[in-house]
Write a protein that holds these residues in place. Structure first.
Motif, mmCIF file in Angstrom:
data_model
loop_
_atom_site.group_PDB
_atom_site.id
_atom_site.type_symbol
_atom_site.label_atom_id
_atom_site.label_comp_id
_atom_site.label_asym_id
_atom_site.label_seq_id
_atom_site.Cartn_x
_atom_site.Cartn_y
_atom_site.Cartn_z
ATOM 1 N N UNK A 119 -7.390 69.091 22.857
ATOM 2 C CA UNK A 119 -7.838 70.309 22.506
ATOM 3 C C UNK A 119 -7.407 71.380 23.704
ATOM 4 N N UNK A 120 -7.950 70.964 24.770
ATOM 5 C CA UNK A 120 -7.646 71.951 25.887
ATOM 6 C C UNK A 120 -6.321 72.183 26.280
ATOM 7 N N UNK A 121 -5.603 71.062 25.975
ATOM 8 C CA UNK A 121 -3.977 70.929 26.593
ATOM 9 C C UNK A 121 -3.386 71.725 25.482
ATOM 10 N N UNK A 122 -3.583 71.455 24.328
ATOM 11 C CA UNK A 122 -2.509 71.925 23.076
ATOM 12 C C UNK A 122 -2.919 73.193 22.462
ATOM 13 N N UNK A 123 -4.190 73.337 22.179
ATOM 14 C CA UNK A 123 -4.903 74.347 21.159
ATOM 15 C C UNK A 123 -4.968 75.753 21.914
ATOM 16 N N UNK A 124 -5.041 76.052 23.197
ATOM 17 C CA UNK A 124 -5.220 77.076 23.649
ATOM 18 C C UNK A 124 -4.234 78.165 23.882
ATOM 19 N N UNK A 125 -4.301 79.277 23.550
ATOM 20 C CA UNK A 125 -3.274 80.436 23.567
ATOM 21 C C UNK A 125 -3.432 80.829 25.105
#
Length: 384
Positions: free
Chosen positions: A132-138
């Protein structure tokens, strides 16, 4: 515990494994129903939590059953994270990576780790956290994006369900990342988890709490422009106490002192705008029509009970205690199915036809009402 006993008695799928994907309003399993990660993660979370509260080995066994099913069937061994949906026989039929689902999986695995000390459960939770931290942050505009393809690529349909709007950021997804990270930080108090938890609280503080109305913005574009179709009172009151719980987990006294008046104000607006004639919290307000949806839905009453108890124990304002009492009386009179067990989706105040509303399904789980009972006990114990 009545809720746990009902789920133990009615939901176990002895033929195909795990738990039934759907049970109708009359307690009859729909044996070919698909199995969603939200239902299964919430079952895992619920039995893991209730087994810590109630000394019943059956609850622990059901938590382990749910854990084994989730790990064996929902986890994507190639690309990481969890699938959205399986068929009744556990074959993946929707492999998208909804960030909301990764959050609930983290939340559930942390609860199972708290129950059992199973290091694998925490390792899987941290795997999902990293993804989540790798892929989902804008990285440009901040916040978390809604959904991705199986291999974490861009996807056109970002929605959780057909009733949601197709925008890249939502309060709902952020809220459940928040609760997942709240628990993850309790079991893994590492600097990166601390930073992620504080970051998510800041997203609510900066972008999603409307300081003019003290409602939560629901759907937003990349730049945080608001496209909410109205107010949803259940999400408002749920957010108030979940943000408070996140602040408690974070342990930042200054930030807690800064945000607490805002959280109490959200609860106040719910009392001012959303209380029905029988003490229930109504569903929503629609901007386009100017109409209020007065339906009383099971999860809204559950979250209102906890939210009002949070507001009372924090502020000492007796109106919130009265609101909690009134919601509880409504739940007992209209929301609980005293004949067949569990809670009705839609209260019997408005609905006498049960057939369109399942007892168990993709979105109806023991999470909201089960959690409300456990959280209410904790708040009430603080009052003694």
């Amino acid at each position: 515990m009545a809720i746990a006993d009902w789920w133990a008695a009615h939901t176990v799928d002895h033929e195909l494994g795990g738990f039934y994907g759907e049970i109708d309003a009359h307690n009859k399993p729909v044996k070919n129903a698909s199995k969603g990660i939200i239902l299964n993660a919430r079952i895992l979370w619920f039995f893991s939590e209730v087994a810590q509260e109630v000394d019943n080995p059956d609850y622990r066994a059901y938590a382990t059953r749910a854990y084994d099913y989730v790990i064996s069937n929902f986890f994507d061994s190639e690309h990481g994270g969890v699938y959205w949906e399986l068929d009744a026989g556990a074959a993946p039929i929707n492999t998208k990576k909804q960030v909301y689902a990764q959050a609930f999986t983290i939340y559930a695995l942390c609860a199972y780790y708290q129950l059992t000390g199973n290091a694998q459960a925490l390792a899987h939770a941290l795997e999902c956290f990293t993804l989540v931290e790798q892929h989902a942050i804008d990285r440009e505009y901040e916040g978390y994006l809604e959904a991705f393809t199986r291999d974490w690529g861009l996807i056109e349909d970002l929605r959780l369900s057909d009733k949601d709007l197709n925008y890249p950021k939502s309060q709902n997804t952020h809220l459940h990342i928040l609760e997942a990270y709240t628990t993850l930080y309790q079991v893994c108090p590492e600097p990166e988890v601390n930073a992620a938890l504080k970051y998510n609280i800041e997203m609510f503080d900066k972008y999603m709490i409307d300081r003019t109305t003290h409602h939560l913005r629901m759907f937003m574009d990349l730049q945080w422009n608001d496209f909410s179709p109205g107010y949803t009172y259940g999400h408002d009151i749920e957010a108030s106490w979940l943000i408070a719980k996140a602040l408690e987990s974070l342990g930042d006294d200054a930030y807690t002192a800064k945000l607490t008046p805002t959280l109490i104000r959200i609860a106040q607006v719910t009392v001012d705008e959303a209380i029905g004639a029988e003490g229930q919290v109504i569903d929503s307000y629609d901007f386009a029509t100017g109409r209020t949806n007065v339906d009383a839905v099971w999860w809204v009453q559950a979250e209102a009970l906890v939210g009002f108890l949070y507001a009372y124990t924090t502020s000492g304002d007796a109106q919130f205690y009265r609101a909690a009492q009134n919601v509880w009386q409504f739940i007992k009179a209209y929301q609980i199915d005293h004949q067949q067990g569990e809670w009705f989706w839609l209260s019997q105040l408005q609905n006498q036809n049960l057939d369109p509303y399942y007892k168990v399904g993709f979105w109806k789980c023991p999470y909201h009402n089960g959690r409300a009972m456990m959280e209410a006990m904790r708040y009430l114990q603080k009052m003694v």
